[in-house]
Design a protein around this motif. Structure first.
Motif, PDB file in Angstrom:
ATOM      1  N   LEU A   1      -9.356   7.682  -2.718  1.00 21.82           N
ATOM      2  CA  LEU A   1      -8.759   6.343  -2.822  1.00 21.82           C
ATOM      3  C   LEU A   1      -8.234   5.837  -1.481  1.00 21.82           C
ATOM      4  N   VAL A   2      -8.140   6.749  -0.521  1.00 26.70           N
ATOM      5  CA  VAL A   2      -7.497   6.406   0.752  1.00 26.70           C
ATOM      6  C   VAL A   2      -8.432   5.548   1.601  1.00 26.70           C
ATOM      7  N   ARG A   3      -7.931   4.378   2.020  1.00 29.05           N
ATOM      8  CA  ARG A   3      -8.727   3.515   2.898  1.00 29.05           C
ATOM      9  C   ARG A   3      -8.349   3.744   4.355  1.00 29.05           C
TER      10      ARG A   3
ATOM     11  N   HIS B   1      -3.001   5.106  -0.859  1.00 28.21           N
ATOM     12  CA  HIS B   1      -4.088   4.377  -0.193  1.00 28.21           C
ATOM     13  C   HIS B   1      -4.077   4.539   1.325  1.00 28.21           C
TER      14      HIS B   1
ATOM     15  N   MET C   1       0.844  -1.199   0.000  1.00 23.23           N
ATOM     16  CA  MET C   1       0.000   0.000   0.000  1.00 23.23           C
ATOM     17  C   MET C   1       0.879   1.249   0.000  1.00 23.23           C
TER      18      MET C   1
END
Ligand SMILES: NC(=O)c1ccc[n+]([C@@H]2O[C@H](COP(=O)([O-])OP(=O)(O)OC[C@H]3O[C@@H](n4cnc5c(N)ncnc54)[C@H](OP(=O)(O)O)[C@@H]3O)[C@@H](O)[C@H]2O)c1
Length: 269
Positions: free
Chosen positions: A80-82, A54, A1
């Motif tokens: 897009l960042v989890r 991410h 990631m």
């Protein structure tokens, strides 16, 4: 990631960026590969810094009374960042507004962790006011005999690295301390013993300390900082957690080990 490390040139961020192979270090002045321009004061830098990212190590803007609006607008762009890992502080209570409201913002992300470190051992180095006191032979605070479980920034970064990369998200707050609570007099005695140069601690009143701080930072911030010292004098930071060992599998570094190693690298202390 791939991870954006905000404050990637700073105390915890630079250490974290070195630990994560896919990290991009956010800085206002990128100079090296692996760095990207990121400036809280210039939202036009947000999208470029978030490109392909991410995970985010989020150090909020420093010295801003209410960072919530700008952090909110940053997170709104982080589609897009989890996973977000926030650097908060053991001294910042949860609140509905200002710094204390940032944890609740981060908890709205799919995956998150809130780091609440105690006071950094690195305050005894560099330009920090405590370090200046060490060099002058007298640390001045308003902490009285209150104790703090100082934490090494490398240990904070190690917890952050796990919180950002562990397959199972932590989704929790981590109260992070060093292995023992020390008063500034205790810390001064350790430095004296290691360096052979006498360093003392002198505790003054909160108002007097705020006056001193106000010579270098805005008065509102000076008052806040002096108030944190007063809270220490009442025992607010007199606690030790096992978070570093629980999360990383190895114990937190002691102040003595930290200072000895510092001295071996920079013999002047
Ligand atoms: N010191 C402690 O004892 C302690 C204890 C608990 C929590 N904390 C928390 O740790 C955080 C800061 O720690 P620190 O004092 O060691 O500072 P630091 O992380 O060394 O902060 C400096 C970093 O912030 C970046 N930066 C400065 N202004 C910026 C801006 N406008 N936009 C983007 N990045 C910016 C700098 O990058 P460039 O200059 O390269 O742009 C640098 O990487 C604070 O949130 C504080 O609450 C500190």
């Amino acid at each position: 990631m791939s991870v954006l490390v905000i404050g990637g040139t700073g105390t915890t961020g630079s250490r974290l960026a070195r630990m994560l192979p896919d990290a991009v270090a956010g800085t206002r002045t990128p100079r090296h590969p692996g760095q990207v321009r990121f400036d809280w004061d210039d939202p036009a830098t947000f999208d470029g810094a978030l490109d392909g990212v991410h995970g985010v190590y989020l150090i909020p803007p420093v010295g801003v009374v209410d960072p919530v609006p700008v952090v909110e607008s940053f997170l709104a762009r982080a589609r897009l960042v989890r996973r977000v890992v926030l650097l908060s502080s053991s001294a910042v209570p949860e609140s509905a507004t200002e710094m204390g409201a940032l944890p609740s913002l981060v908890r709205t992300m799919p995956e998150w962790a809130v780091l609440r470190p105690s006071w950094f051992m690195q305050n005894f180095t560099g330009d920090h006011q405590v370090a200046q006191g060490v060099r002058a032979g007298e640390i001045v605070s308003a902490t009285g005999d209150g104790r703090v479980a100082f934490i090494d920034a490398g240990d904070i970064a190690a917890v952050a690295a796990r919180a950002l990369t562990d397959p199972v998200p932590h989704n929790t707050d981590h109260l992070i301390t060093g292995p023992e609570a020390l008063s500034y007099a205790d810390a001064a005695a350790i430095i004296t013993e290691i360096t052979g140069r006498v360093v003392r601690h002198r505790s003054i009143g909160t108002a007097e300390l705020a006056e001193r701080f106000a010579k270098t930072v805005p008065r509102e911030f000076a008052t806040l900082l002096a108030g944190l010292d007063e809270a220490i004098s009442h025992g607010a930071e007199d606690r030790v957690t096992t978070t570093v060992e629980d999360v990383t599998g190895r114990p937190a570094r002691s102040f003595r080990a930290f200072y000895s190693e510092l001295l071996s690298r920079t013999p002047a202390g």
